[in-house]
Design a protein around this motif. Structure first.
Motif, PDB file in Angstrom:
ATOM      1  N   MET A   1       0.806  -1.199   0.000  1.00  0.00           N
ATOM      2  CA  MET A   1       0.000   0.000   0.000  1.00  0.00           C
ATOM      3  C   MET A   1       0.850   1.264   0.000  1.00  0.00           C
ATOM      4  SD  MET A   1      -3.142  -0.250  -0.304  1.00  0.00           S
ATOM      5  CE  MET A   1      -4.417  -1.427  -0.284  1.00  0.00           C
ATOM      6  N   ARG A   2       1.991   1.216   0.689  1.00  0.00           N
ATOM      7  CA  ARG A   2       2.848   2.398   0.727  1.00  0.00           C
ATOM      8  C   ARG A   2       3.323   2.777  -0.675  1.00  0.00           C
ATOM      9  NH1 ARG A   2       8.078   3.270   4.674  1.00  0.00           N
ATOM     10  NH2 ARG A   2       9.113   4.736   3.313  1.00  0.00           N
ATOM     11  N   GLU A   3       3.618   1.771  -1.500  1.00  0.00           N
ATOM     12  CA  GLU A   3       4.036   2.046  -2.877  1.00  0.00           C
ATOM     13  C   GLU A   3       2.912   2.716  -3.665  1.00  0.00           C
ATOM     14  OE1 GLU A   3       5.621  -1.426  -4.802  1.00  0.00           O
ATOM     15  OE2 GLU A   3       7.047  -1.783  -3.184  1.00  0.00           O
ATOM     16  N   ALA A   4       1.683   2.289  -3.440  1.00  0.00           N
ATOM     17  CA  ALA A   4       0.541   2.899  -4.123  1.00  0.00           C
ATOM     18  C   ALA A   4       0.372   4.356  -3.706  1.00  0.00           C
ATOM     19  CB  ALA A   4      -0.734   2.102  -3.827  1.00  0.00           C
TER      20      ALA A   4
ATOM     21  N   ILE B   1       2.971   7.432   6.011  1.00  0.00           N
ATOM     22  CA  ILE B   1       2.550   8.647   5.301  1.00  0.00           C
ATOM     23  C   ILE B   1       3.670   9.676   5.339  1.00  0.00           C
ATOM     24  CG2 ILE B   1       0.924  10.582   5.398  1.00  0.00           C
ATOM     25  CD1 ILE B   1      -1.138   8.376   6.443  1.00  0.00           C
ATOM     26  N   ASN B   2       4.268   9.870   6.506  1.00  0.00           N
ATOM     27  CA  ASN B   2       5.392  10.804   6.626  1.00  0.00           C
ATOM     28  C   ASN B   2       6.538  10.412   5.698  1.00  0.00           C
ATOM     29  OD1 ASN B   2       3.905  12.102   8.593  1.00  0.00           O
ATOM     30  ND2 ASN B   2       5.194  11.449  10.288  1.00  0.00           N
ATOM     31  N   ALA B   3       6.832   9.137   5.631  1.00  0.00           N
ATOM     32  CA  ALA B   3       7.922   8.655   4.776  1.00  0.00           C
ATOM     33  C   ALA B   3       7.614   8.884   3.301  1.00  0.00           C
ATOM     34  CB  ALA B   3       8.183   7.167   5.045  1.00  0.00           C
ATOM     35  N   VAL B   4       6.370   8.691   2.911  1.00  0.00           N
ATOM     36  CA  VAL B   4       5.980   8.915   1.519  1.00  0.00           C
ATOM     37  C   VAL B   4       6.123  10.390   1.153  1.00  0.00           C
ATOM     38  CG1 VAL B   4       3.980   8.952  -0.047  1.00  0.00           C
ATOM     39  CG2 VAL B   4       4.495   6.892   1.282  1.00  0.00           C
ATOM     40  N   VAL B   5       5.650  11.271   2.018  1.00  0.00           N
ATOM     41  CA  VAL B   5       5.765  12.705   1.735  1.00  0.00           C
ATOM     42  C   VAL B   5       7.233  13.103   1.676  1.00  0.00           C
ATOM     43  CG1 VAL B   5       5.222  15.033   2.541  1.00  0.00           C
ATOM     44  CG2 VAL B   5       3.487  13.233   2.671  1.00  0.00           C
TER      45      VAL B   5
ATOM     46  N   VAL C   1       0.834  10.287  -4.637  1.00  0.00           N
ATOM     47  CA  VAL C   1       1.384  11.561  -4.178  1.00  0.00           C
ATOM     48  C   VAL C   1       2.478  12.036  -5.141  1.00  0.00           C
ATOM     49  CG1 VAL C   1       2.608  12.716  -2.285  1.00  0.00           C
ATOM     50  CG2 VAL C   1       0.763  11.102  -1.788  1.00  0.00           C
ATOM     51  N   GLY C   2       3.325  11.131  -5.557  1.00  0.00           N
ATOM     52  CA  GLY C   2       4.381  11.480  -6.508  1.00  0.00           C
ATOM     53  C   GLY C   2       3.823  11.931  -7.848  1.00  0.00           C
ATOM     54  N   GLY C   3       2.738  11.315  -8.279  1.00  0.00           N
ATOM     55  CA  GLY C   3       2.104  11.725  -9.531  1.00  0.00           C
ATOM     56  C   GLY C   3       1.581  13.146  -9.475  1.00  0.00           C
TER      57      GLY C   3
ATOM     58  N   ALA D   1      -5.038  12.037   3.816  1.00  0.00           N
ATOM     59  CA  ALA D   1      -6.389  11.559   3.491  1.00  0.00           C
ATOM     60  C   ALA D   1      -6.333  10.235   2.749  1.00  0.00           C
ATOM     61  CB  ALA D   1      -7.126  12.609   2.656  1.00  0.00           C
ATOM     62  N   THR D   2      -5.521  10.173   1.721  1.00  0.00           N
ATOM     63  CA  THR D   2      -5.441   8.959   0.908  1.00  0.00           C
ATOM     64  C   THR D   2      -4.885   7.803   1.716  1.00  0.00           C
ATOM     65  OG1 THR D   2      -5.096  10.347  -1.046  1.00  0.00           O
ATOM     66  CG2 THR D   2      -4.568   8.011  -1.262  1.00  0.00           C
ATOM     67  N   GLY D   3      -3.831   8.065   2.456  1.00  0.00           N
ATOM     68  CA  GLY D   3      -3.172   7.006   3.222  1.00  0.00           C
ATOM     69  C   GLY D   3      -4.009   6.473   4.359  1.00  0.00           C
ATOM     70  N   ARG D   4      -4.746   7.337   5.036  1.00  0.00           N
ATOM     71  CA  ARG D   4      -5.551   6.890   6.184  1.00  0.00           C
ATOM     72  C   ARG D   4      -6.909   6.350   5.753  1.00  0.00           C
ATOM     73  NH1 ARG D   4      -3.105   5.970  10.917  1.00  0.00           N
ATOM     74  NH2 ARG D   4      -4.772   6.826  12.158  1.00  0.00           N
ATOM     75  N   ILE D   5      -7.608   7.080   4.888  1.00  0.00           N
ATOM     76  CA  ILE D   5      -8.977   6.721   4.529  1.00  0.00           C
ATOM     77  C   ILE D   5      -9.028   5.518   3.585  1.00  0.00           C
ATOM     78  CG2 ILE D   5     -11.071   7.522   3.349  1.00  0.00           C
ATOM     79  CD1 ILE D   5     -10.315  10.382   4.392  1.00  0.00           C
ATOM     80  N   ALA D   6      -8.194   5.544   2.557  1.00  0.00           N
ATOM     81  CA  ALA D   6      -8.283   4.508   1.530  1.00  0.00           C
ATOM     82  C   ALA D   6      -7.327   3.346   1.743  1.00  0.00           C
ATOM     83  CB  ALA D   6      -8.035   5.122   0.157  1.00  0.00           C
ATOM     84  N   MET D   7      -6.197   3.603   2.389  1.00  0.00           N
ATOM     85  CA  MET D   7      -5.156   2.577   2.459  1.00  0.00           C
ATOM     86  C   MET D   7      -4.848   2.107   3.872  1.00  0.00           C
ATOM     87  SD  MET D   7      -2.619   4.171  -0.394  1.00  0.00           S
ATOM     88  CE  MET D   7      -3.206   4.476  -2.056  1.00  0.00           C
ATOM     89  N   PHE D   8      -5.410   2.757   4.868  1.00  0.00           N
ATOM     90  CA  PHE D   8      -5.233   2.376   6.262  1.00  0.00           C
ATOM     91  C   PHE D   8      -3.763   2.309   6.684  1.00  0.00           C
ATOM     92  CE2 PHE D   8      -9.115   0.349   4.638  1.00  0.00           C
ATOM     93  CZ  PHE D   8     -10.058   1.040   5.381  1.00  0.00           C
ATOM     94  N   LEU D   9      -2.977   3.262   6.189  1.00  0.00           N
ATOM     95  CA  LEU D   9      -1.553   3.308   6.515  1.00  0.00           C
ATOM     96  C   LEU D   9      -1.315   4.050   7.823  1.00  0.00           C
ATOM     97  CD1 LEU D   9      -0.074   4.145   2.997  1.00  0.00           C
ATOM     98  CD2 LEU D   9       0.123   1.981   4.229  1.00  0.00           C
ATOM     99  N   ASP D  10      -0.209   3.737   8.468  1.00  0.00           N
ATOM    100  CA  ASP D  10       0.207   4.432   9.680  1.00  0.00           C
ATOM    101  C   ASP D  10       0.796   5.794   9.323  1.00  0.00           C
ATOM    102  OD1 ASP D  10      -0.476   2.284  11.345  1.00  0.00           O
ATOM    103  OD2 ASP D  10       1.502   1.346  11.092  1.00  0.00           O
ATOM    104  N   ILE D  11       0.771   6.697  10.269  1.00  0.00           N
ATOM    105  CA  ILE D  11       1.312   8.041  10.076  1.00  0.00           C
ATOM    106  C   ILE D  11       2.785   7.966   9.668  1.00  0.00           C
ATOM    107  CG2 ILE D  11       1.911  10.206  11.255  1.00  0.00           C
ATOM    108  CD1 ILE D  11      -1.062   9.998  10.585  1.00  0.00           C
TER     109      ILE D  11
END
Length: 131
Positions: free
Chosen positions: A1-4, A55-59, A9-11, A42-52
């Protein structure tokens, strides 16, 4: 999910940076970073159920890789975004930008989102010039 999440976000970051209106300066990168944080949250928590932490690492990854911002500077930006996201009193301007980025989750037309990013950069630049 993190890759998605990284792809989404990268797109968005790539679309903004590829636009002829993009100015590579600290203010533009800061505003984009806050908006991306809100979108990722929003995307990471609502749709992908990722941890903060994810999300921080992706940003962090998207801001450093897409804008070329320094790692230490970007760490500070992400820390500020994380602190502001849930506490308006920490920094109300950042809180508002994160909220705007959060709203991008429901917008399907990327051109509309890109236009909004530039409108927010212009508004922050105008406010900064008045200060």
């Amino acid at each position: 999910m993190r890759e998605a999440l990284t792809q989404r976000v990268g797109g968005l970051a790539e679309a903004v940076i590829a636009d002829s209106r993009w100015e590579q300066d600290d203010l533009s990168v800061s505003v984009l970073g806050m908006l991306l944080y809100g979108f990722a949250l929003a995307t990471g928590r609502i749709a992908m159920f990722l941890d903060i932490e994810d999300i921080n690492a992706v940003v962090f990854e998207c801001v450093t890789q897409k804008t070329g911002a320094a790692e230490s500077w970007t760490k500070g930006l992400v820390a500020e975004a994380a602190a502001s996201a849930f506490d308006k009193a920490h920094h109300s301007g950042q809180y508002e930008l994160i909220g705007v980025g959060h709203s991008y989750f429901t917008v399907e037309d990327q051109a509309t989102v890109v236009d909004n990013v530039f409108a927010n950069i212009a508004n922050v630049r105008l406010a900064a010039n008045r200060a």
